[in-house]
Write an enzyme that holds these catalytic residues in place. Structure first.
Site, mmCIF file in Angstrom:
data_model
loop_
_atom_site.group_PDB
_atom_site.id
_atom_site.type_symbol
_atom_site.label_atom_id
_atom_site.label_comp_id
_atom_site.label_asym_id
_atom_site.label_seq_id
_atom_site.Cartn_x
_atom_site.Cartn_y
_atom_site.Cartn_z
ATOM 1 N N GLU A 131 0.848 -1.193 0.000
ATOM 2 C CA GLU A 131 0.000 0.000 0.000
ATOM 3 C C GLU A 131 0.882 1.241 0.000
ATOM 4 O O GLU A 131 2.094 1.164 0.200
ATOM 5 C CB GLU A 131 -0.942 -0.012 1.208
ATOM 6 C CG GLU A 131 -2.009 -1.109 1.094
ATOM 7 C CD GLU A 131 -2.947 -1.202 2.276
ATOM 8 O OE1 GLU A 131 -2.893 -0.334 3.161
ATOM 9 O OE2 GLU A 131 -3.727 -2.160 2.318
ATOM 10 N N HIS B 169 -9.081 9.576 2.927
ATOM 11 C CA HIS B 169 -8.698 8.497 2.017
ATOM 12 C C HIS B 169 -9.020 8.945 0.602
ATOM 13 O O HIS B 169 -10.090 9.490 0.363
ATOM 14 C CB HIS B 169 -9.481 7.226 2.372
ATOM 15 C CG HIS B 169 -8.892 5.986 1.785
ATOM 16 N ND1 HIS B 169 -8.937 5.716 0.437
ATOM 17 C CD2 HIS B 169 -8.229 4.950 2.354
ATOM 18 C CE1 HIS B 169 -8.332 4.554 0.211
ATOM 19 N NE2 HIS B 169 -7.889 4.066 1.363
ATOM 20 N N ARG C 34 -1.027 9.131 1.104
ATOM 21 C CA ARG C 34 -2.453 9.415 0.926
ATOM 22 C C ARG C 34 -2.792 10.887 0.798
ATOM 23 O O ARG C 34 -3.662 11.261 0.024
ATOM 24 C CB ARG C 34 -3.195 8.925 2.153
ATOM 25 C CG ARG C 34 -3.674 7.562 1.954
ATOM 26 C CD ARG C 34 -4.415 7.070 3.122
ATOM 27 N NE ARG C 34 -4.340 5.630 2.966
ATOM 28 C CZ ARG C 34 -4.770 4.766 3.817
ATOM 29 N NH1 ARG C 34 -5.317 5.171 4.937
ATOM 30 N NH2 ARG C 34 -4.675 3.486 3.583
ATOM 31 N N HIS D 76 -11.367 9.478 6.708
ATOM 32 C CA HIS D 76 -11.136 8.045 6.889
ATOM 33 C C HIS D 76 -10.647 7.712 8.289
ATOM 34 O O HIS D 76 -11.100 6.754 8.897
ATOM 35 C CB HIS D 76 -10.103 7.611 5.851
ATOM 36 C CG HIS D 76 -9.767 6.155 5.864
ATOM 37 N ND1 HIS D 76 -10.732 5.178 5.709
ATOM 38 C CD2 HIS D 76 -8.578 5.497 6.013
ATOM 39 C CE1 HIS D 76 -10.153 3.983 5.758
ATOM 40 N NE2 HIS D 76 -8.849 4.147 5.955
ATOM 41 N N ARG E 289 -0.979 8.955 9.059
ATOM 42 C CA ARG E 289 -0.873 7.521 9.356
ATOM 43 C C ARG E 289 -0.431 6.737 8.120
ATOM 44 O O ARG E 289 -0.970 6.923 7.027
ATOM 45 C CB ARG E 289 -2.237 7.004 9.806
ATOM 46 C CG ARG E 289 -2.261 5.559 10.205
ATOM 47 C CD ARG E 289 -3.664 5.188 10.596
ATOM 48 N NE ARG E 289 -4.533 5.330 9.468
ATOM 49 C CZ ARG E 289 -4.959 4.324 8.729
ATOM 50 N NH1 ARG E 289 -4.609 3.086 9.021
ATOM 51 N NH2 ARG E 289 -5.741 4.532 7.699
HETATM 52 C C1 SIN Z 1 -7.341 0.741 2.717
HETATM 53 O O1 SIN Z 1 -7.641 -0.441 2.621
HETATM 54 O O2 SIN Z 1 -7.107 1.468 1.768
HETATM 55 C C2 SIN Z 1 -7.304 1.343 4.060
HETATM 56 C C3 SIN Z 1 -6.212 0.787 4.845
HETATM 57 C C4 SIN Z 1 -5.944 1.720 5.967
HETATM 58 O O3 SIN Z 1 -6.606 2.731 6.075
HETATM 59 O O4 SIN Z 1 -5.023 1.458 6.729
#
Ligand code: SIN
Length: 583
Positions: free
Chosen positions: A133, A253, A299, A358, A393
């Protein structure tokens, strides 16, 4: 003016404790997501624990989590690399000792989940497969059910807690306020006053109280959070006199499903980890112009790029193009099923997405065992500000935080309720038979007197939607001092005729909590005249070194207290215990 309104209210309702039913336990855990359940399992090794779930367990941010749990698990990964990625995302505000501790203890917590029957997605060799990610230098996200990690984690921990001796799980039980013998900050927390639709108001007395109530995403019009994320724990802790820190930092998000009539559902970042592209309405892959990591940039960078693109080019959403990802429906079955309800197929159609609130990074200020500055009160998970996330975060670090700090907070609560006593030798989550003989926390008479409001009827839905719209407009992704002052004025005005009401149902209490938490966010964001991490001020677009501190707010104190960020602690640099052979 708003400060007076919020600070004068110690409890949301009038009551006389001696007239209410009384329940006793050693540790009360308020909240039943990952952090609360992990804390409860740990606290129950020595003592009686009650866990409150204000709704049903499947309606929590944990259960809704899609991406997974970040953890040093691959032989190619190192604790230093995970720490470095977390610190980079945190933009100078992470407490490095907490980061090291969470990263270090992560593998042990994951191994324990495997022992408890957690079904991570794994390859033919039985070893969990890892996703990638944004902000992570390599693949380190363990996941389950494709995009259903949270659901599986919630199932595993709920079952474990339900089986643990000494744990009682109360569903549909809402905590209204923490109880303290005095009303001034510094008074010890002795449990909570709660409401259950069948049993009404009850006093639950506890020697240790752990808040694990989740975040406050619902104060924003657009959010990926469930309806339950109304910031109750943060509001209760503020009223009880605990310090609340870093509320300016709300993570947005970048990709939330944006279709008229569809739930504002998270579209996991893991999809971008698998190579999905963001396109504007001309079909242009604009993230290539914005950041070397393109769609996997942090993000906040992706989020701002989307709203600026929309402002420049018009349109209500951008598109997440997954058409080139093989086996999309097999890897992301939950999202594929959601899209099918709206006649969309990711193999054929780009997904319309928009940013949404988020994650609440700020919260009740804690140390590395979840201890707050209110004696007897602990906080873990999204309602806490442990210093792990700093100003932004890192994706999928929060389930890890819930596991690690939940365990440590449960242990600290255990130490408070049974000082000096070692954990039972059997270590299987059950105390030896006949072990419990704790002294009950002594109830004390508490009287909350509140004069009934002189204002008339209130349209609660209107207050709620006005608040959420104002927060989105004025305290959202890009902020200015003028807009934040407007937000503060509006919240103060609505608070005048909402905070003086005495409600007798959950909805009213939650809206009172949302007003308080929204005010804390606006106040912290107005104070922070800089841009850092996910807090972006267009009138102060650079970070200010003088503001690389935690801003802490406490009831009755007019100014914020700045606390220094904790520097790295070399003694915590040990390699994590990585029990790979268990996989
Ligand atoms: C996501 O699945 O994009 C969110 C994961 C997260 O917020 O840690």
């Amino acid at each position: 003016m708003a400060a007076e309104l919020f600070d004068s209210r110690r409890y949301l309702i009038p009551f006389r404790s001696s007239l209410l039913p009384q329940i006793f336990c050693d540790t009360l855990v308020i909240g039943s997501g990952v952090a609360g359940l992990r804390a409860a399992i740990s606290a129950a090794e020595h003592g009686e624990v009650i866990v409150l779930c204000k709704d049903e367990p499947q309606n929590s941010n944990t259960a809704w989590a899609q991406g997974g749990i970040a953890c040093v698990w691959s032989p190619d990964d190192t604790a230093d690399a995970h720490v470095a990625d977390t610190l980079t995302a945190g933009a100078g505000l992470c407490d490095a000792p907490i980061v090291r501790r969470v990263v270090r203890d992560g593998p042990a917590r994951i191994a324990e989940l495997l022992d408890w029957g957690m079904r991570f997605d794994h390859g033919p060799d039985g070893v969990p497969v890892l996703g990638r990610e944004g902000g992570h230098g390599l693949a380190r996200i363990l996941h389950a059910g494709g995009d259903a990690t949270g659901r599986e984690l919630q199932r595993c921990l709920w079952q474990r807690a339900a089986k643990a001796q000494g744990v009682r799980l109360f569903t549909r039980c809402q905590a209204l306020d923490l109880i303290t013998p005095g009303s001034e900050p510094g008074s010890p927390v002795m449990g909570a006053i709660t409401h259950h639709p069948r049993y009404g108001l009850q006093m639950i007395w506890a020697k240790a109280t752990i808040l694990a109530t989740g975040g406050a995403g619902v104060v924003y019009r657009e959010t990926t959070n469930p309806r339950t994320a109304t910031g109750d724990g943060i509001a209760m802790a503020y009223r009880a006199g605990a310090s609340i820190a870093d509320m300016a930092f709300v993570q947005f998000h970048p990709t939330c499903l944006y279709l008229a009539g569809a739930p504002r559902s998270l579209i996991t970042e893991a999809i971008r980890g698998q190579g999905a592209h963001l396109l504007d309405h001309d079909g242009h892959r604009f993230m290539l112009d914005e950041h070397p990591l393109a769609e996997l940039a942090p993000r906040d960078v992706v989020t701002r790029a989307i709203i600026r693109r929309l402002a420049a080019r018009g349109g209500t959403n951008v598109l997440l193009d997954c058409r080139h990802i093989p086996d999309f429906a097999a890897r992301f079955p939950g999202i594929a099923a959601l899209l099918a309800r709206f006649d969309l197929d990711a193999a054929r159609d780009p997904i319309p997405v928009h940013p949404a609130a988020h994650y609440t990074i700020g919260g009740v200020m804690t140390d590395d065992h979840g201890r707050t500055d209110a004696p007897g009160l602990y906080a873990v998970g999204e309602c806490a500000c442990s210093g792990l996330h700093g100003a932004n975060r890192l994706a999928s670090n929060s389930l890890l935080e819930g596991l690690v700090l939940g365990e440590l907070a449960g242990r600290a609560a255990r130490e408070r309720t049974h000082p000096g006593e070692a954990a039972p030798a059997n270590g299987n989550g059950k105390a030896p038979a006949g072990w419990f003989a704790p002294a009950r926390p002594a109830p004390i008479p508490i009287v909350s007197d509140i004069r009934p409001s002189e204002h008339g009827e209130l349209d609660l839905s209107d207050v709620e939607s006005s608040l959420r719209a104002a927060m989105w407009r004025n305290a959202g992704i890009e902020r200015t001092g003028a807009r934040l002052r407007d937000a503060d004025d509006m919240i103060g005005f609505w608070a005048r005729y909402t905070m003086d009401k005495i409600f007798d149902d959950t909805r009213g209490w939650q809206i009172q909590n949302m007003l308080l938490v929204a005010w804390l966010i606006a106040r912290s964001a107005a104070w922070r005249t800089e841009s850092r991490g996910c807090h972006w001020r267009t009138d102060h677009p650079a970070p200010d070194q003088a503001m690389a501190v935690h801003d802490c707010w406490r009831r009755g104190r007019t100014a914020c207290e700045a606390r220094p960020v904790r520097a790295d602690d070399p003694s915590l640099r040990a390699a994590p215990d990585r029990p790979l052979e268990r996989a």
